[in-house]
Design a protein around this motif. Structure first.
Motif, mmCIF file in Angstrom:
data_model
loop_
_atom_site.group_PDB
_atom_site.id
_atom_site.type_symbol
_atom_site.label_atom_id
_atom_site.label_comp_id
_atom_site.label_asym_id
_atom_site.label_seq_id
_atom_site.Cartn_x
_atom_site.Cartn_y
_atom_site.Cartn_z
ATOM 1 N N MET A 88 -9.177 14.364 5.000
ATOM 2 C CA MET A 88 -8.967 13.221 5.883
ATOM 3 C C MET A 88 -9.984 12.139 5.563
ATOM 4 O O MET A 88 -11.167 12.397 5.483
ATOM 5 C CB MET A 88 -9.134 13.670 7.333
ATOM 6 C CG MET A 88 -8.987 12.552 8.343
ATOM 7 S SD MET A 88 -7.437 11.635 8.254
ATOM 8 C CE MET A 88 -6.262 12.952 8.579
ATOM 9 N N TYR A 89 -9.508 10.905 5.340
ATOM 10 C CA TYR A 89 -10.396 9.800 5.017
ATOM 11 C C TYR A 89 -10.377 8.805 6.157
ATOM 12 O O TYR A 89 -9.323 8.359 6.578
ATOM 13 C CB TYR A 89 -9.946 9.119 3.724
ATOM 14 C CG TYR A 89 -10.020 10.057 2.560
ATOM 15 C CD1 TYR A 89 -11.183 10.149 1.825
ATOM 16 C CD2 TYR A 89 -8.965 10.886 2.252
ATOM 17 C CE1 TYR A 89 -11.280 11.038 0.779
ATOM 18 C CE2 TYR A 89 -9.042 11.781 1.199
ATOM 19 C CZ TYR A 89 -10.201 11.847 0.469
ATOM 20 O OH TYR A 89 -10.295 12.720 -0.556
ATOM 21 N N ALA A 143 -8.120 4.367 5.784
ATOM 22 C CA ALA A 143 -7.443 5.664 5.657
ATOM 23 C C ALA A 143 -7.127 6.040 4.215
ATOM 24 O O ALA A 143 -6.375 6.977 3.979
ATOM 25 C CB ALA A 143 -6.147 5.630 6.471
ATOM 26 N N THR A 144 -7.697 5.300 3.285
ATOM 27 C CA THR A 144 -7.383 5.545 1.871
ATOM 28 C C THR A 144 -8.590 6.155 1.155
ATOM 29 O O THR A 144 -9.702 5.638 1.286
ATOM 30 C CB THR A 144 -7.002 4.213 1.181
ATOM 31 O OG1 THR A 144 -5.901 3.637 1.877
ATOM 32 C CG2 THR A 144 -6.624 4.433 -0.276
ATOM 33 N N LEU A 173 0.749 4.163 -2.766
ATOM 34 C CA LEU A 173 0.210 5.470 -2.386
ATOM 35 C C LEU A 173 1.281 6.559 -2.431
ATOM 36 O O LEU A 173 1.004 7.696 -2.826
ATOM 37 C CB LEU A 173 -0.434 5.397 -0.997
ATOM 38 C CG LEU A 173 -1.701 4.526 -0.925
ATOM 39 C CD1 LEU A 173 -2.202 4.416 0.511
ATOM 40 C CD2 LEU A 173 -2.806 5.087 -1.815
ATOM 41 N N LEU A 214 -4.534 4.127 11.592
ATOM 42 C CA LEU A 214 -3.759 4.543 10.422
ATOM 43 C C LEU A 214 -4.392 5.783 9.799
ATOM 44 O O LEU A 214 -5.603 5.944 9.818
ATOM 45 C CB LEU A 214 -3.742 3.424 9.389
ATOM 46 C CG LEU A 214 -2.671 2.357 9.568
ATOM 47 C CD1 LEU A 214 -2.925 1.212 8.605
ATOM 48 C CD2 LEU A 214 -1.296 2.943 9.342
ATOM 49 N N THR A 215 -3.563 6.635 9.267
ATOM 50 C CA THR A 215 -4.055 7.837 8.592
ATOM 51 C C THR A 215 -3.460 7.907 7.191
ATOM 52 O O THR A 215 -2.461 7.242 6.892
ATOM 53 C CB THR A 215 -3.636 9.106 9.343
ATOM 54 O OG1 THR A 215 -2.208 9.162 9.346
ATOM 55 C CG2 THR A 215 -4.161 9.115 10.769
ATOM 56 N N GLN A 216 -4.073 8.742 6.389
ATOM 57 C CA GLN A 216 -3.580 8.925 5.030
ATOM 58 C C GLN A 216 -2.141 9.432 5.063
ATOM 59 O O GLN A 216 -1.303 9.011 4.261
ATOM 60 C CB GLN A 216 -4.479 9.928 4.311
ATOM 61 C CG GLN A 216 -4.325 9.905 2.812
ATOM 62 C CD GLN A 216 -5.206 10.947 2.154
ATOM 63 O OE1 GLN A 216 -5.899 11.710 2.818
ATOM 64 N NE2 GLN A 216 -5.173 10.997 0.840
ATOM 65 N N PHE A 273 0.835 -1.213 0.000
ATOM 66 C CA PHE A 273 0.000 0.000 0.000
ATOM 67 C C PHE A 273 0.862 1.252 0.000
ATOM 68 O O PHE A 273 0.604 2.200 -0.750
ATOM 69 C CB PHE A 273 -0.911 0.020 1.244
ATOM 70 C CG PHE A 273 -2.316 -0.408 0.977
ATOM 71 C CD1 PHE A 273 -2.622 -1.743 0.807
ATOM 72 C CD2 PHE A 273 -3.347 0.511 0.895
ATOM 73 C CE1 PHE A 273 -3.928 -2.158 0.564
ATOM 74 C CE2 PHE A 273 -4.658 0.117 0.645
ATOM 75 C CZ PHE A 273 -4.949 -1.223 0.486
ATOM 76 N N LEU A 293 0.208 6.630 5.772
ATOM 77 C CA LEU A 293 0.361 5.719 4.636
ATOM 78 C C LEU A 293 1.248 6.319 3.553
ATOM 79 O O LEU A 293 2.005 5.611 2.906
ATOM 80 C CB LEU A 293 -1.011 5.374 4.047
ATOM 81 C CG LEU A 293 -1.897 4.438 4.872
ATOM 82 C CD1 LEU A 293 -3.257 4.270 4.211
ATOM 83 C CD2 LEU A 293 -1.237 3.078 5.047
ATOM 84 N N GLN A 328 -8.880 5.717 -4.558
ATOM 85 C CA GLN A 328 -7.677 4.886 -4.626
ATOM 86 C C GLN A 328 -7.953 3.452 -4.172
ATOM 87 O O GLN A 328 -7.025 2.698 -3.925
ATOM 88 C CB GLN A 328 -6.563 5.524 -3.803
ATOM 89 C CG GLN A 328 -6.035 6.795 -4.463
ATOM 90 C CD GLN A 328 -5.037 7.537 -3.595
ATOM 91 O OE1 GLN A 328 -5.390 8.128 -2.596
ATOM 92 N NE2 GLN A 328 -3.785 7.495 -3.975
ATOM 93 N N ALA A 339 -7.571 -2.405 7.255
ATOM 94 C CA ALA A 339 -6.960 -1.364 8.099
ATOM 95 C C ALA A 339 -6.449 -0.206 7.248
ATOM 96 O O ALA A 339 -6.543 0.960 7.650
ATOM 97 C CB ALA A 339 -5.817 -1.965 8.919
ATOM 98 N N ARG A 340 -5.928 -0.530 6.076
ATOM 99 C CA ARG A 340 -5.407 0.536 5.209
ATOM 100 C C ARG A 340 -6.493 1.213 4.390
ATOM 101 O O ARG A 340 -6.413 2.411 4.119
ATOM 102 C CB ARG A 340 -4.292 -0.020 4.327
ATOM 103 C CG ARG A 340 -2.993 -0.069 5.103
ATOM 104 C CD ARG A 340 -2.097 -1.223 4.815
ATOM 105 N NE ARG A 340 -1.032 -1.243 5.827
ATOM 106 C CZ ARG A 340 -1.123 -1.915 6.982
ATOM 107 N NH1 ARG A 340 -2.185 -2.668 7.241
ATOM 108 N NH2 ARG A 340 -0.148 -1.853 7.865
#
Lengths: 216, 131
Positions: free
Chosen positions: B1-2, B42-43, A76, A143-145, A72, A148, B47, B38-39
């Motif tokens: 923010m996502y 926040a995406t 990203l 987790l935050t953008q 990921f 990542l 995407q 989990a990812r």
């Protein structure tokens, strides 16, 4: 300046700092959703930690957070720079097909050398470290953008010239947290950003933050 | 923010259909899907693309799939985005993909039925996804 912009940290059971609250505004800091979202995160953290009692699942949990996490992040980070796979391939001296493999969680064979090469290409830092399971769970559930796809050196806060010359702040964190939980995941709000010195004072509920970095 | 909130589909008898399916696939598959989820939280939705996610069409229109290949088996977890500002996602069905078809063959119909149930009675048919 709202707290989400000036950073903050979470504490573990012993009051050690291990996670940036500044990257977690939706976890804690949206007033009308704060209680609900914080409770959701606590529940997820606690339930996830419980699931690790199974040894086999615990091993796979670590494996897959590496495999999926790196895949990921590579994609990203590349997309945040608007690079094609061909462009990243050129910058790392690899074939486009290799980049495609690296962006697939099925790959799972990254070498340290590869990771260092990618960190250099993206101009971001790389951490490879052993941590406790509680830390892994806490990093995972929030987790935050930004985490990542972290900013490259030139876009880092410190390099942006924000004046952190000497700021201190203390606050009672009980006012901004959701109800207590077994793992004592607690946010605090503080001024400054890395590199900063953090010190505990009289008890786990009050911290003093002293930012020592200087603008470039 | 996502920050998407993921829910699991809950059967009429209270069974968590997603946890049950993941548990039956084994620790590696369960860990893989949970790491992807989990990812995705926040995406940005834009995407959510291959190799880990794809939008479905045909009988499965309105659904997406989370994709994972574990021990040579192509596993799929189907879900949908709720309308509205809350960025909620419900996972409704787990399946295997073989020769470009879902197994069981009724995957889309069952997933659509569960989607409708989750939209009609979210308090009864959803529970926060953990892991």
């Amino acid at each position: 300046m709202p707290p989400a912009d000036i950073g903050g940290y979470m504490l573990d059971r012993q009051g050690e700092v291990f996670g940036r609250l500044g990257e977690l505004p939706e976890c804690w800091l949206i007033p009308d959703r704060k209680a609900m979202v914080a409770t959701n995160i606590e529940n997820r953290a606690i339930e996830t930690f419980k699931s690790l009692e199974n040894t086999e699942y615990r091993r796979e949990f670590v494996n897959e957070h590496i495999n999926v996490g790196l895949a990921f992040q590579i994609r990203l980070l590349r997309e945040s720079k608007k690079w094609t796979q061909e462009e990243l391939a050129r910058r790392t001296g690899k074939a486009q097909e290799t980049i495609s493999e690296w962006e697939n969680p099925d790959y799972g064979r990254y070498s340290l050398s590869t990771l260092k090469k990618l960190a250099a290409a993206f101009d971001v830092a790389l951490l490879v470290e052993f941590v406790s399971f509680s830390e892994l769970v806490n990093r995972t559930v929030c987790l935050t953008q930004e985490r990542l796809a972290p900013p490259s050196y030139d876009n880092d806060l410190i390099v942006q010239g924000i004046n952190y010359s000497f700021l201190t702040a203390t606050m009672n964190i009980d006012n901004v947290t959701s109800p207590p939980n077994p793992y004592n995941i607690r946010p605090i709000v503080a001024f400054g950003s890395e590199p900063a010195l953090w010190s505990r004072v009289s008890d786990a509920n009050v911290l003093t933050a002293v930012a020592t970095s200087q603008p470039r | 923010m996502y920050s998407f909130t993921f829910y699991d589909y809950i059967e009429d008898d209270g069974t968590n259909a997603i946890t049950a399916w993941l548990d039956a696939r084994g620790p590696k598959a369960k860990a893989r899907f949970n790491a992807i989820i989990a990812r995705l939280r926040a995406t940005p939705k834009g995407q959510w693309t291959r190799p880990c996610v794809d939008t479905l069409d045909g009988e499965c229109t309105g659904l997406f799939e989370i994709r994972a290949k574990v021990k040579g088996v192509q596993l799929r977890l189907l879900g949908f985005h709720h309308e509205g500002p809350d960025k909620e996602v419900t996972l409704v069905f787990g399946a295997v993909e073989k020769s470009n078809r879902f197994v069981p063959l009724s995957t889309c119909q069952q997933a659509q039925r569960r989607k409708q149930n989750a939209m009609d009675a979210p308090r009864r048919h959803r529970r926060l996804h953990v892991g």
